[in-house]
Structures are given as C-alpha cells and as structure tokens.
Design an enzyme around this catalytic site. Structure first.
Site, mmCIF file in Angstrom:
data_model
loop_
_atom_site.group_PDB
_atom_site.id
_atom_site.type_symbol
_atom_site.label_atom_id
_atom_site.label_comp_id
_atom_site.label_asym_id
_atom_site.label_seq_id
_atom_site.Cartn_x
_atom_site.Cartn_y
_atom_site.Cartn_z
ATOM 1 C CG HIS A 224 8.380 -8.760 -22.056
ATOM 2 N ND1 HIS A 224 8.350 -7.531 -22.672
ATOM 3 C CD2 HIS A 224 9.559 -9.324 -22.392
ATOM 4 C CE1 HIS A 224 9.465 -7.356 -23.330
ATOM 5 N NE2 HIS A 224 10.227 -8.422 -23.179
ATOM 6 C CD GLU A 471 16.453 -5.736 -27.799
ATOM 7 O OE1 GLU A 471 15.478 -6.493 -27.694
ATOM 8 O OE2 GLU A 471 17.136 -5.397 -26.829
ATOM 9 C CG ASN A 494 10.134 -11.049 -29.239
ATOM 10 O OD1 ASN A 494 9.869 -11.796 -30.169
ATOM 11 N ND2 ASN A 494 10.540 -11.481 -28.065
ATOM 12 C CG ASP A 495 11.944 -5.086 -28.033
ATOM 13 O OD1 ASP A 495 10.807 -4.614 -27.874
ATOM 14 O OD2 ASP A 495 12.621 -5.541 -27.100
ATOM 15 C CB CYS A 542 17.200 -14.797 -28.339
ATOM 16 S SG CYS A 542 17.509 -13.038 -28.248
HETATM 17 C C1 PEP Z 1 13.344 -9.403 -28.337
HETATM 18 O O1 PEP Z 1 13.071 -8.201 -28.281
HETATM 19 O O2 PEP Z 1 13.146 -10.104 -29.339
HETATM 20 C C2 PEP Z 1 13.922 -10.078 -27.160
HETATM 21 C C3 PEP Z 1 14.349 -11.322 -27.229
HETATM 22 O O3 PEP Z 1 13.956 -9.384 -25.989
HETATM 23 P P1 PEP Z 1 12.657 -9.150 -25.070
HETATM 24 O O4 PEP Z 1 11.554 -9.995 -25.639
HETATM 25 O O5 PEP Z 1 13.015 -9.520 -23.688
HETATM 26 O O6 PEP Z 1 12.397 -7.688 -25.215
HETATM 27 MG MG MG Z 2 13.828 -7.043 -26.629
#
Ligand code: PEP
Ligand code: MG
Length: 611
Positions: A224, A471, A494-495, A542
């Site tokens: 993040h 995710e 991402n997760d 996203c």
């Molecule tokens: C993700 O995990 O891809 C996501 C968009 O959420 P974050 O990056 O806030 O965990």
């Molecule tokens: Mg996430």
C-alpha cells in the site's frame, strides 16, 4: 540489486561514526531497488532515519508498568529485526563500507539484547514510573554521559561509543512511538526522502508538491505504500538495499522511479543522462495529456471503462486531469488513518459527500473499511480488536472485522447511504471469502437503510449495488456462488496474487516471487470473470495489474471491460486500448492461458506489447 561504487576508503572521522564516512561515498555510487512510481528527479537526500525521534516526556500510573515493559520488549525485538535485515544486505555495498559497518551493526544487535541500556530502561519504567520511550531516552543519555566522562585518551573512541548508544536509543524510540514520522512535515521542498521503511499511513501524509521523490530500504511494488506513492505521483524506488547505510542527508542524488536506479553523488555523465530523461518525460506528459478527451475505445469500437482508485481526497483533481471516468475503488481506510479517533457517521458523510459531488454522475465505488495486514490504523486500536495475531493478513481483516464489529459497518453504510442520492454510488466489501459474508453484510445494509428511512433521511429508493472484492483464491474459486449474493465483482489482483502465491506483497525478501502473471493467479481471475459474465454481472479489475498498459491486451482478452487504477496510469492504459483489436486480445489471452511457466507468460506479454 547491485552497486557500483568506486569510493576509496579514508580514515573514519572522530564523530558521527554511524555511517560510512562522507569521503567514502562521495564518488558516484549506483544503487538499485524496485521501481514503484515513475519519474526522474535530480535533487538531494533528506534522510528521516537521522531525525531524532521527538517524544514528549510521559509519566505513567503504577498499573501501566507491565504494559510499558512489554512495549519496550516489542520495540527491542523489532529493532533487532531491522538491524539484522540491514546486516544481511551489507553484501551489496563496497567492501570498505562492509568492513566498517559490520562490526557496528553487531554492536547494535548486542545493545538491543539484554544490555545495560534495556535493563536500565526497564528499571526506570518501574522505579520512576516513566513511559517506555522516556525511560529509553533517559537511560541512553545517562549511559552516553557516563561514557564521555570516562578517563581515556581515545576521545574519538568515546565519542563513537556514546553516539552508538544514542543511535540505538533513537531507533528504539522511533519504534516505540510507531507513529508516522513527524519529520515528514519538515522535509525541505524538492528533497528526496529516504528511510528504512515508510508505512502506508506515513505515505498518505506526504505532500506531492513538496516531496520530490522517495526511496526506502523496505517495501515491494504492490504494497500500500507503493500504491499511495503512485497515486500521489511521487517518483519512488522501494526495496533499495544498502540505501540508508550509503546515503546521508544533503547528498546529491538522481532517482529514477521508472528503472529503480538511484545514483548518489552523480557524475557529469549521469547528470546529463538524467537531464535528457527529464526532457523526454516532459514531452511524453504533453503527448499523453492530449488523450484526456478521447474515448477509451479499441480499434474495432469496443468501449472500455477506465476508472480511478482513490485513497485520499488530495488525489481528486488528478482524476479529471487524467481522463478517468469515476472511481472504481475508494479505499476508505486511508480516511481513517493518521487520526486520534474514528470519524463518526457525520464526519464520514462530509468526506464522502465531497468525493461523490466532485464525480458528478460518474460512478463512485466506495469500499468499506479494509483494516488489517499492513494497513494498521492507530485509531481503531481503541475498542476495536487489533489483528495482532501471528499472521495479521490471515486474521481479522476486511469484512471479517466488520462483521465482528457491526457497529462500525452500520455507521459506514449509513454515511454512504446518506450521500447516495448525490451521485452514482456503489458499495464494495473487502476480503470476502465465503458467500454468507455478503449475505450477512446485505442484511445489515438493508437494516441500516430501513432505519435511515424511518428517521427521515433521504436515501435512494433503489439501494446502491453491493459488490464483493474477489481477492482471495477462496473467493475466486467460489465466485459462481458469491455472484448469487453480490451485485458486482471487483477483482483485487494485489491480494489475489499475495494469497495465491503465499508471498507478502510488501516484503522485499520475497518480492521476486510476487508475480501476478503466475498462471495460478490468471486462472483464478479467469474463473471469477467468467462467473460474472455468465450472469451478466458487472466485473472490474482494481488491483495494480489494471494500471499496467502491457497487461491490457490480456485483461481485455479475458473479457474484462472495466479497469480501475491510480489516476496517473489512465493515459498510458488508454493509449494501449486505442491501439488494440478485441479479437487479437482474445486470441492472445487464449495463448497465455495455455502456458504453465510465468516467465514464458511474461515473455509473451512483452512481445505482444512491443508489436
Ligand atoms: C487488491 O488487493 O488488489 C486491492 C485492490 O485492494 P488493496 O490493494 O487495497 O488491498
Ligand atoms: Mg486488497
């Protein structure tokens, strides 16, 4: 990472022995880290690790002694871990620097064990009823003073030892405070901020107009902190081994957030190349800005929705400037960070109203609080269970915490519903793993809506859609069942990559294994996307993948038509879309999905985007 240093060692100065001497690093030295936010900067270093941690003197009650001692023990363990990590990375420095730093770091590790400093601080906590940070500062000062008062001809040696004790005192204090670096507000305009690590909460405090660039020892490309830096458009290199040992405040530096190169004391050639890069960068920016008003449309007329991810309201102006249409992911946890208390319903209404109104009739997807993992928020500690278990990423994170603390969820739903008549709002649930979590959240959502209607609040007749983040591998594989409960999906790559590959997205030591192009991740994305498309349910991506123009053909080929990314990525992604044909993308995606080797997939992606 590799370093190319030709610094000649000189004898160590009498004072300030914590780093290799200035003379040692004055020659050009190249370091390499992970490029996380593009852009070239020529500037000077501002090193926050040198900043004395300011801790107001604090006294405690007798019943807090044990708590303070535990804080001290935890801070010492964390400090040992940090110094241990620095030590494992010495091998990337020139030999002379290694020879100088290794014994120093060993001495630090000893001081962070059962040392006089820690024993003394523990005793002061109990005897003098002092908070841990005050006890550490007093004890470190007392030891340093005693060292300096020793009768010894080697004054330089005494100075050095006293400085070492003070340095460890500062590190312990910084870790005890665990608050955003206060020195961030003192960064001189235009400087490059360097630090061991920067938390997402620290990054959210940076002013893009002030901080020209960021480089840290720790961190990965999709943590993040990286996301925040990209969102703010601050050029950044994270995971740069050897950085804090090699760089000192005031050193001239060239940072290249596109390649991950960091050049300390750049010579004429490096400076000339950086200036050329800056000119090219300005040209490219002008070219991309012309795309703003053009549609995100493939050559065969397929429309793609390009939305922005938003963390803090300061990013709002960037959305329109980049040509994004609405917000595909509002990470509300950033609105909850760096505060003494939780924002109540009215304070949240204020925050959401500004954002929804700024977006007009473009969609605004508000994700309810995704607290946990690295997104640690001090404010939630009071009265809310803190996920400090052995593995916070697998603990009470996202919707799990909210369902355990329905008051928090109710308040947030109410605040969002109260602004929902002002625009096109959608609500997103983070970290869903089972369909019943969506069903439970919906029950609460509908209950809150009924309460607001009874109270006379104005909310839409038809409630805003309630979607689920996909995710985790569990959610992706159960996507067909979750699709029956949710109104839309947002795939969080991402997760999804982190949990699928068992690799922490912010951990530098395993960063080489973090690969969203791993076929396992792609198959899960494909499965979830198809589950949504079968039901004609909206689905978007996203995660950070969505903002990488090279991956656009693959995402379109998998059937995705909505991508949400940090605003600054929109022009390049739009440019890629406008050169693509959907049939080619579909063929390409089929080819990719036949592969089993991530490296081969990466190669195919490179080749396709170079065509
Ligand atoms: C993700 O995990 O891809 C996501 C968009 O959420 P974050 O990056 O806030 O965990
Ligand atoms: Mg996430």
């Amino acid at each position: 990472m590799k370093t190319e240093g030709s610094g000649k060692p000189e004898s160590r100065p009498a004072e300030g022995p914590r780093r290799p001497s200035r003379a040692l690093v004055r020659a050009e030295q190249k370091l390499r880290g992970i490029p996380v936010s593009p852009g070239i900067v020529i500037s000077t270093i501002y090193d926050t690790t040198e900043e004395p941690a300011e801790a107001p003197r604090r006294r405690i009650a007798a019943d807090q002694v044990e708590t303070e001692r535990t804080r001290l023990t935890d801070a010492a363990a964390l400090s040992r871990k940090q110094v241990g990590k620095l030590k494992t990375r010495l091998s990337v420095l020139p030999e002379e620097a290694q020879a100088e730093l290794e014994p120093l770091l060993d001495a630090y590790i000893l001081m962070l064990g059962n040392s006089r400093l820690l024993r003394g601080a523990r005793k002061r906590i109990g005897d003098e009823l002092l908070a841990a940070e005050t006890a550490v500062q007093d004890e470190a000062e007392a030891i340093a003073a005693a060292i300096l008062a020793t009768k010894d001809d080697d004054k330089a040696g005494l100075n050095r030892r006293a400085a070492e004790v003070r340095e460890i005192g500062r590190r312990l204090t910084r870790n005890l405070l665990a608050t955003p670096f206060r020195s961030l507000k003192d960064v001189p305009p235009g400087a490059i901020l360097i630090s061991d690590e920067l938390t997402p909460a620290d990054a959210a405090l940076l002013e893009p107009g002030r901080v020209a660039g960021v480089a840290t020892e720790e961190g990965g490309a999709d943590g993040h902190t990286a996301i925040m830096l990209r969102a703010l458009g601050i050029p950044a290199v994270l995971g740069c081994h050897g950085l804090t040992a090699a760089a000192r405040r005031g050193d001239p530096v060239v940072l290249d957030g596109t390649t991950g190169a960091l050049t300390l004391h750049p010579g004429p050639e490096a400076l000339a190349a950086a200036k050329e890069g800056l000119a090219a960068q300005a040209k490219e920016r002008t070219r991309l800005s012309k795309l703003r008003r053009l549609p995100a449309e493939t050559t065969d007329g397929q429309q793609v929705e390009l939305q922005a991810n938003l963390e803090i309201p300061a990013e709002l102006p960037l959305i329109a400037a980049a040509g994004a249409v609405g917000i595909g992911l509002l990470r509300t946890e950033f609105l909850f960070m760096n505060r003494e208390d939780l924002p109540d319903e009215d304070a949240q209404v204020q925050a959401y109203r500004g954002i929804v109104e700024a977006m007009g009739q473009d969609p605004v997807t508000i994700r309810v609080l995704d607290w946990g993992g690295e997104k640690d928020m001090e404010a939630l500690a009071e009265g809310v269970p803190v996920p400090t278990g052995p593995n916070p990423a697998l603990g009470l994170r996202g919707i799990r915490l909210l369902l355990k603390k329905p008051d928090l969820l109710e308040e947030q739903f109410a605040a969002i519903l109260r602004v929902a008549t002002l625009g096109q709002v959608r609500i997103l649930l983070p970290m869903v793993t089972v369909p019943s979590e969506v069903a439970q959240a919906r029950e609460i959502y509908e209950r809150v809506a009924r309460r607001l209607r009874r109270r006379g609040d104005s909310i839409p007749d038809k409630l805003p859609p309630l979607g689920a983040m996909i995710e985790t591998p569990g959610a992706a594989l159960a996507a067909d069942a979750i699709a029956l409960e949710a109104d839309f999906f947002a795939i969080g790559t991402n997760d999804l990559a982190m949990y699928t590959l068992a690799v922490d997205r912010a951990e530098i030591d395993v960063a080489h294994l973090y690969d969203p192009l791993h076929p396992a991740v792609l198959r899960l994305m494909q499965f979830a996307t198809e589950a949504a498309l079968r039901l004609r349910m909206p689905v978007s991506v996203c995660g950070e993948m969505a903002g990488n123009p090279k991956l656009v053909p693959l995402l379109l080929g998998l059937g995705l038509r909505t991508l949400s990314m940090n605003a600054s990525s929109v022009p390049r992604v739009k440019q890629a879309i406008r050169s693509l044909n959907i049939d080619d993308c579909a063929r390409f995606a089929r080819r990719v999905m036949e592969q089993s080797d991530p490296a081969r997939i990466a190669q195919l992606v490179e080749r396709f985007s170079a065509k």
